[in-house]
Design an enzyme around this catalytic site. Structure first.
Site, PDB file in Angstrom:
ATOM      1  N   CYS A 131     -10.837 -24.277 -15.859  1.00 17.25           N
ATOM      2  CA  CYS A 131     -10.294 -25.635 -15.887  1.00 17.25           C
ATOM      3  C   CYS A 131     -11.346 -26.618 -16.393  1.00 17.25           C
ATOM      4  O   CYS A 131     -11.077 -27.459 -17.249  1.00 17.25           O
ATOM      5  CB  CYS A 131      -9.817 -26.022 -14.482  1.00 17.25           C
ATOM      6  SG  CYS A 131      -8.987 -27.630 -14.386  1.00 17.25           S
ATOM      7  N   CYS A 132     -12.580 -26.501 -15.864  1.00 18.63           N
ATOM      8  CA  CYS A 132     -13.669 -27.370 -16.320  1.00 18.63           C
ATOM      9  C   CYS A 132     -13.945 -27.182 -17.808  1.00 18.63           C
ATOM     10  O   CYS A 132     -14.250 -28.141 -18.522  1.00 18.63           O
ATOM     11  CB  CYS A 132     -14.940 -27.091 -15.523  1.00 18.63           C
ATOM     12  SG  CYS A 132     -14.924 -27.667 -13.809  1.00 18.63           S
ATOM     13  N   CYS A 213     -13.349 -35.108 -10.805  1.00 19.70           N
ATOM     14  CA  CYS A 213     -11.893 -35.124 -10.884  1.00 19.70           C
ATOM     15  C   CYS A 213     -11.292 -35.279  -9.484  1.00 19.70           C
ATOM     16  O   CYS A 213     -11.874 -34.837  -8.494  1.00 19.70           O
ATOM     17  CB  CYS A 213     -11.380 -33.841 -11.539  1.00 19.70           C
ATOM     18  SG  CYS A 213     -11.770 -33.697 -13.296  1.00 19.70           S
ATOM     19  N   CYS A 216     -10.986 -32.335  -7.054  1.00 19.94           N
ATOM     20  CA  CYS A 216     -12.256 -31.674  -6.761  1.00 19.94           C
ATOM     21  C   CYS A 216     -13.272 -32.593  -6.095  1.00 19.94           C
ATOM     22  O   CYS A 216     -14.468 -32.277  -6.057  1.00 19.94           O
ATOM     23  CB  CYS A 216     -12.845 -31.089  -8.037  1.00 19.94           C
ATOM     24  SG  CYS A 216     -11.768 -29.877  -8.839  1.00 19.94           S
ATOM     25  N   CYS A 241     -20.244 -27.778 -13.215  1.00 14.88           N
ATOM     26  CA  CYS A 241     -19.072 -27.524 -14.056  1.00 14.88           C
ATOM     27  C   CYS A 241     -19.449 -26.883 -15.378  1.00 14.88           C
ATOM     28  O   CYS A 241     -18.607 -26.393 -16.107  1.00 14.88           O
ATOM     29  CB  CYS A 241     -18.310 -28.827 -14.316  1.00 14.88           C
ATOM     30  SG  CYS A 241     -19.274 -30.042 -15.227  1.00 14.88           S
TER      31      CYS A 241
END
Length: 253
Positions: A131-132, A213, A216, A241
């Site tokens: 995702c990162c 985010c 997170c 990340c």
């Protein structure tokens, strides 16, 4: 420091953190000198990559205050808090500087969510890093394309992983990464913000010293590490990340 985890309480981040400590004037002067030298060396090839956190707001203020010809850019991951995004127009209005915004490839995000789900980041470290990669690393690569140097808000005090952050280093692509505030304390950052009335993320007043985010990031509790609210379900050693992890042979960020 008390934390309202699970609750709505707020406090003044300036009141909690801002302190003038010994050597601050010298650290401030040195940071300005580093930024001036970087601008002179790299010219239009230099960019501030701002997360819009407290440290980066200090750097943006220094760039504007000292009239340095340094571009300012940020990543809009599509998952940022509204309070974070609100800083972009504030910067542009306050300093008269355009903020370049880089977002992830829309189709890549749609595919990831469709295949992995909205909460994939909680399921495994590999999925969180995927995702990162989509939301941060790929847009960063576009931000830095054609650049010879970039400026970050990394500080040695932020975490054990960052305890030896140098003032400048080469990234994996051979660009110079300048960590202008590497030797600053959290008290230094907030003393500067208070002294120069620097805009900052309202979430800092909600016990979030490190903001990423929305899925997170959470508030931290008394006694917790500075970055404990980031990826709190993971082991401390995994809490990066990839934006600031130097690649080594055979390894991936």
């Amino acid at each position: 420091m008390l934390s309202p985890i699970g609750g709505p309480a707020t406090a003044s981040a300036i009141g909690l953190y801002a302190r003038e400590t010994a050597g601050f004037a010298e650290r401030l002067a040195s940071a300005v000198e580093r930024l001036q030298a970087a601008a002179a060396r790299h010219g239009a090839g230099l960019v501030q990559s701002t997360s819009l956190g407290a440290e980066d707001m200090v750097i943006t203020d220094l760039i504007a205050r000292h009239k340095l010809p340094i571009a300012i850019a940020t990543l809009d991951t599509g998952k940022l808090h509204s309070e974070t995004l609100a800083l972009i127009p504030q910067i542009e209005a306050r300093y008269g500087r355009k903020v370049e915004v880089f977002s992830p490839v829309h189709d890549s995000v749609i595919h990831f969510v469709r295949v992995r789900g909205e909460k994939a980041m909680y399921e495994s470290l590999a999925l969180r890093k995927e995702c990162c990669g989509i939301r941060k690393l790929e847009p960063l690569s576009r931000m830095l394309a054609g650049r010879t140097g970039w400026i970050t808000g990394l500080r040695r005090e932020q975490s054990a992983n960052r305890a030896v952050v140098p003032f400048d280093e080469l990234d994996a692509q051979g660009r110079v990464k300048f960590n202008a505030l590497a030797d600053w304390s959290w008290a230094d950052v907030w003393h500067y913000i208070e002294t120069f009335d620097v805009p900052f993320n309202a979430l800092h007043d909600q016990f979030m010293p490190s903001i990423g985010c929305e899925p997170c990031t959470r508030a931290i509790a008394v006694g917790e590490d500075f970055r404990a609210g980031r990826w709190w379900w993971e082991d401390e050693s995994a809490k990066e990340c990839g934006l600031h992890v130097k690649k080594t042979e055979g390894a991936t960020a």
